[in-house]
Motif scaffolding. Sequence first.
Motif, PDB file in Angstrom:
ATOM      1  N   HIS A 109     -88.699  49.460 -25.029  1.00  0.00           N
ATOM      2  CA  HIS A 109     -89.227  49.875 -26.337  1.00  0.00           C
ATOM      3  C   HIS A 109     -88.847  51.304 -26.708  1.00  0.00           C
ATOM      4  O   HIS A 109     -88.463  51.572 -27.843  1.00  0.00           O
ATOM      5  CB  HIS A 109     -90.752  49.733 -26.350  1.00  0.00           C
ATOM      6  N   PHE A 110     -88.977  52.205 -25.747  1.00  0.00           N
ATOM      7  CA  PHE A 110     -88.688  53.619 -26.022  1.00  0.00           C
ATOM      8  C   PHE A 110     -87.306  54.045 -25.531  1.00  0.00           C
ATOM      9  O   PHE A 110     -86.955  55.222 -25.629  1.00  0.00           O
ATOM     10  CB  PHE A 110     -89.762  54.501 -25.381  1.00  0.00           C
ATOM     11  N   ARG A 111     -86.586  53.103 -24.922  1.00  0.00           N
ATOM     12  CA  ARG A 111     -85.210  53.326 -24.490  1.00  0.00           C
ATOM     13  C   ARG A 111     -85.113  54.419 -23.417  1.00  0.00           C
ATOM     14  O   ARG A 111     -85.978  54.519 -22.567  1.00  0.00           O
ATOM     15  CB  ARG A 111     -84.325  53.586 -25.708  1.00  0.00           C
ATOM     16  N   LEU A 112     -84.060  55.214 -23.474  1.00  0.00           N
ATOM     17  CA  LEU A 112     -83.762  56.122 -22.364  1.00  0.00           C
ATOM     18  C   LEU A 112     -84.914  57.086 -22.083  1.00  0.00           C
ATOM     19  O   LEU A 112     -85.345  57.244 -20.933  1.00  0.00           O
ATOM     20  CB  LEU A 112     -82.478  56.892 -22.666  1.00  0.00           C
ATOM     21  N   LYS A 113     -85.418  57.741 -23.109  1.00  0.00           N
ATOM     22  CA  LYS A 113     -86.495  58.715 -22.903  1.00  0.00           C
ATOM     23  C   LYS A 113     -87.757  58.049 -22.384  1.00  0.00           C
ATOM     24  O   LYS A 113     -88.458  58.603 -21.538  1.00  0.00           O
ATOM     25  CB  LYS A 113     -86.770  59.458 -24.207  1.00  0.00           C
ATOM     26  N   GLY A 114     -88.057  56.854 -22.903  1.00  0.00           N
ATOM     27  CA  GLY A 114     -89.242  56.145 -22.425  1.00  0.00           C
ATOM     28  C   GLY A 114     -89.118  55.733 -20.974  1.00  0.00           C
ATOM     29  O   GLY A 114     -90.061  55.862 -20.191  1.00  0.00           O
ATOM     30  N   GLY A 115     -87.935  55.222 -20.606  1.00  0.00           N
ATOM     31  CA  GLY A 115     -87.725  54.837 -19.211  1.00  0.00           C
ATOM     32  C   GLY A 115     -87.814  56.017 -18.274  1.00  0.00           C
ATOM     33  O   GLY A 115     -88.380  55.922 -17.172  1.00  0.00           O
ATOM     34  N   LEU A 116     -87.253  57.151 -18.698  1.00  0.00           N
ATOM     35  CA  LEU A 116     -87.319  58.362 -17.881  1.00  0.00           C
ATOM     36  C   LEU A 116     -88.755  58.841 -17.707  1.00  0.00           C
ATOM     37  O   LEU A 116     -89.188  59.175 -16.587  1.00  0.00           O
ATOM     38  CB  LEU A 116     -86.466  59.460 -18.522  1.00  0.00           C
ATOM     39  N   ALA A 117     -89.518  58.857 -18.795  1.00  0.00           N
ATOM     40  CA  ALA A 117     -90.902  59.337 -18.729  1.00  0.00           C
ATOM     41  C   ALA A 117     -91.762  58.429 -17.859  1.00  0.00           C
ATOM     42  O   ALA A 117     -92.530  58.903 -17.012  1.00  0.00           O
ATOM     43  CB  ALA A 117     -91.478  59.431 -20.144  1.00  0.00           C
ATOM     44  N   ALA A 118     -91.652  57.115 -18.062  1.00  0.00           N
ATOM     45  CA  ALA A 118     -92.461  56.176 -17.280  1.00  0.00           C
ATOM     46  C   ALA A 118     -92.063  56.218 -15.808  1.00  0.00           C
ATOM     47  O   ALA A 118     -92.936  56.207 -14.911  1.00  0.00           O
ATOM     48  CB  ALA A 118     -92.292  54.762 -17.827  1.00  0.00           C
ATOM     49  N   GLY A 119     -90.761  56.272 -15.523  1.00  0.00           N
ATOM     50  CA  GLY A 119     -90.318  56.340 -14.135  1.00  0.00           C
ATOM     51  C   GLY A 119     -90.807  57.598 -13.443  1.00  0.00           C
ATOM     52  O   GLY A 119     -91.240  57.555 -12.279  1.00  0.00           O
ATOM     53  N   ALA A 120     -90.747  58.735 -14.146  1.00  0.00           N
ATOM     54  CA  ALA A 120     -91.209  59.990 -13.552  1.00  0.00           C
ATOM     55  C   ALA A 120     -92.706  59.950 -13.273  1.00  0.00           C
ATOM     56  O   ALA A 120     -93.170  60.412 -12.208  1.00  0.00           O
ATOM     57  CB  ALA A 120     -90.869  61.152 -14.481  1.00  0.00           C
ATOM     58  N   LEU A 121     -93.493  59.417 -14.208  1.00  0.00           N
ATOM     59  CA  LEU A 121     -94.949  59.357 -14.018  1.00  0.00           C
ATOM     60  C   LEU A 121     -95.321  58.459 -12.842  1.00  0.00           C
ATOM     61  O   LEU A 121     -96.177  58.820 -12.005  1.00  0.00           O
ATOM     62  CB  LEU A 121     -95.616  58.850 -15.300  1.00  0.00           C
ATOM     63  N   LEU A 122     -94.699  57.297 -12.738  1.00  0.00           N
ATOM     64  CA  LEU A 122     -94.989  56.387 -11.629  1.00  0.00           C
ATOM     65  C   LEU A 122     -94.547  56.984 -10.295  1.00  0.00           C
ATOM     66  O   LEU A 122     -95.229  56.827  -9.275  1.00  0.00           O
ATOM     67  CB  LEU A 122     -94.290  55.045 -11.865  1.00  0.00           C
ATOM     68  N   ALA A 123     -93.416  57.686 -10.296  1.00  0.00           N
ATOM     69  CA  ALA A 123     -92.934  58.311  -9.061  1.00  0.00           C
ATOM     70  C   ALA A 123     -93.886  59.403  -8.595  1.00  0.00           C
ATOM     71  O   ALA A 123     -94.209  59.500  -7.398  1.00  0.00           O
ATOM     72  CB  ALA A 123     -91.535  58.888  -9.294  1.00  0.00           C
ATOM     73  N   VAL A 124     -94.353  60.228  -9.526  1.00  0.00           N
ATOM     74  CA  VAL A 124     -95.308  61.298  -9.172  1.00  0.00           C
ATOM     75  C   VAL A 124     -96.606  60.712  -8.658  1.00  0.00           C
ATOM     76  O   VAL A 124     -97.184  61.200  -7.662  1.00  0.00           O
ATOM     77  CB  VAL A 124     -95.551  62.195 -10.390  1.00  0.00           C
ATOM     78  N   ALA A 125     -97.102  59.646  -9.315  1.00  0.00           N
ATOM     79  CA  ALA A 125     -98.350  59.014  -8.882  1.00  0.00           C
ATOM     80  C   ALA A 125     -98.213  58.456  -7.463  1.00  0.00           C
ATOM     81  O   ALA A 125     -99.143  58.561  -6.647  1.00  0.00           O
ATOM     82  CB  ALA A 125     -98.735  57.904  -9.849  1.00  0.00           C
ATOM     83  N   ASP A 126     -97.071  57.878  -7.161  1.00  0.00           N
ATOM     84  CA  ASP A 126     -96.855  57.319  -5.819  1.00  0.00           C
ATOM     85  C   ASP A 126     -96.772  58.407  -4.762  1.00  0.00           C
ATOM     86  O   ASP A 126     -97.424  58.323  -3.696  1.00  0.00           O
ATOM     87  CB  ASP A 126     -95.577  56.476  -5.830  1.00  0.00           C
ATOM     88  N   LEU A 127     -96.000  59.452  -5.024  1.00  0.00           N
ATOM     89  CA  LEU A 127     -95.825  60.508  -4.035  1.00  0.00           C
ATOM     90  C   LEU A 127     -97.076  61.344  -3.843  1.00  0.00           C
ATOM     91  O   LEU A 127     -97.337  61.853  -2.744  1.00  0.00           O
ATOM     92  CB  LEU A 127     -94.650  61.410  -4.443  1.00  0.00           C
ATOM     93  N   ALA A 128     -97.860  61.506  -4.893  1.00  0.00           N
ATOM     94  CA  ALA A 128     -99.045  62.372  -4.820  1.00  0.00           C
ATOM     95  C   ALA A 128    -100.112  61.808  -3.884  1.00  0.00           C
ATOM     96  O   ALA A 128    -100.961  62.570  -3.397  1.00  0.00           O
ATOM     97  CB  ALA A 128     -99.625  62.574  -6.215  1.00  0.00           C
ATOM     98  N   GLN A 129    -100.105  60.498  -3.618  1.00  0.00           N
ATOM     99  CA  GLN A 129    -101.139  59.886  -2.787  1.00  0.00           C
ATOM    100  C   GLN A 129    -100.805  59.892  -1.299  1.00  0.00           C
ATOM    101  O   GLN A 129    -101.640  59.515  -0.477  1.00  0.00           O
ATOM    102  CB  GLN A 129    -101.365  58.432  -3.241  1.00  0.00           C
TER     103      GLN A 129
END
Length: 384
Positions: A118-138
């Motif tokens: 839906h949001f294309r490149l920027k959306g994929g980058l933002a969602a991927g970064a947020l999920l990666a941070v959430a995973d590593l932070a735990q």
Amino acid sequence: MSLSSDAAASAVEDRLFGALAVLRVVVLLNAIGLNVYRHGTFERPILAVVCVAVMVAWTAFAIWAYGRPERRTVALLVADLVVAVALVLVTPWVKGADFSATIPGSWIIGALLAWSIHFRLKGGLAAGALLAVADLAQRQELRASDYGNAFLLILSGTIVGYLCDSLQKMAAERDAAERAAAAAAERARLARVVHDGVLQVLALVQRRGREMGGAAEELGELAGEQEQELRRLIRAQSSVVVGAGTVELGSALTQLESLPSVTVSTPGVPVELPSDTAHEVVAAVRACLDNVKVHVGDDAPAWVLLQADPDRVEISVRDNGSGIPTGRLAAATADGRLGIAESIRGRITALGGTTELLTGSSGTEWEIVVPRSGPPSTRSGRHE
């Protein structure tokens, strides 16, 4: 973006979300199987069951919600990502601080790909970064595999977003090309119909009127004027630019009729050339007409005839002046007046074409031949 481009992009998005619905079911089944297999590692098994139930319910809801374009709102996409992040964040409470795999596992790529689509490149980058941070932070201890998984989340979101953007643009360009081709074919068909019917009748009336004289001659002149106006109207209906980097040479040459006493005759079908080639050909023809104006007279008549073969185009530019005296062209070139040497011959030679000058007491005629796909070149010079 135009309505047609929006429609093409929406059609691509619909198909991608349809594929994502199947993928959501696959990754859900995988997540359920892994959690059942690892049930002995849970510190709070009841909470684990709740998490799995949430994944099942949200998957069913997401498949339904993303199924229609009007339901793909920002709120839905944000909620999708929030659910995925929340399930990652509760993993330490359910499995204990020293966990190796999160509860949702690969199930979170459903939200990631939804943002990428839906949001294309920027959306994929933002969602991927947020999920990666959430995973590593735990995690209490970061392993190489943890870093690799986080990097893949960011990379996959970005790549899929870019590919979705490219697919939507290509679909819009394909639809535009198909519409342009259909419009050009229809214009060519109408031009043939008019040329074979109305224009021939008007030309016949003009010729017979001249032969009969008197009032009939006046009627013939009116028919001739209407024939010329109808030809101009047909050409005006054909867009000069018929595709990306393509020009309809007949329409471009017809615009030269705005010059005094210039008559242009073209085939009844479009003659398409690469834009750079067509622009240079028109410039060379204009240079020929400029020479007519300078050396024959401002109101001297000139005729331009375009003929097309599958592999080349031929343009004839003719006047009824007294011709060019012997030695005049050589003297002009020696004096630095490069109208013929550069503006005409130079341009056509650079396109891989040829020019021939025929001159005599009955007038001067340029015969220009250019291949349908000649190398573009831009040259300029002063007219003779």
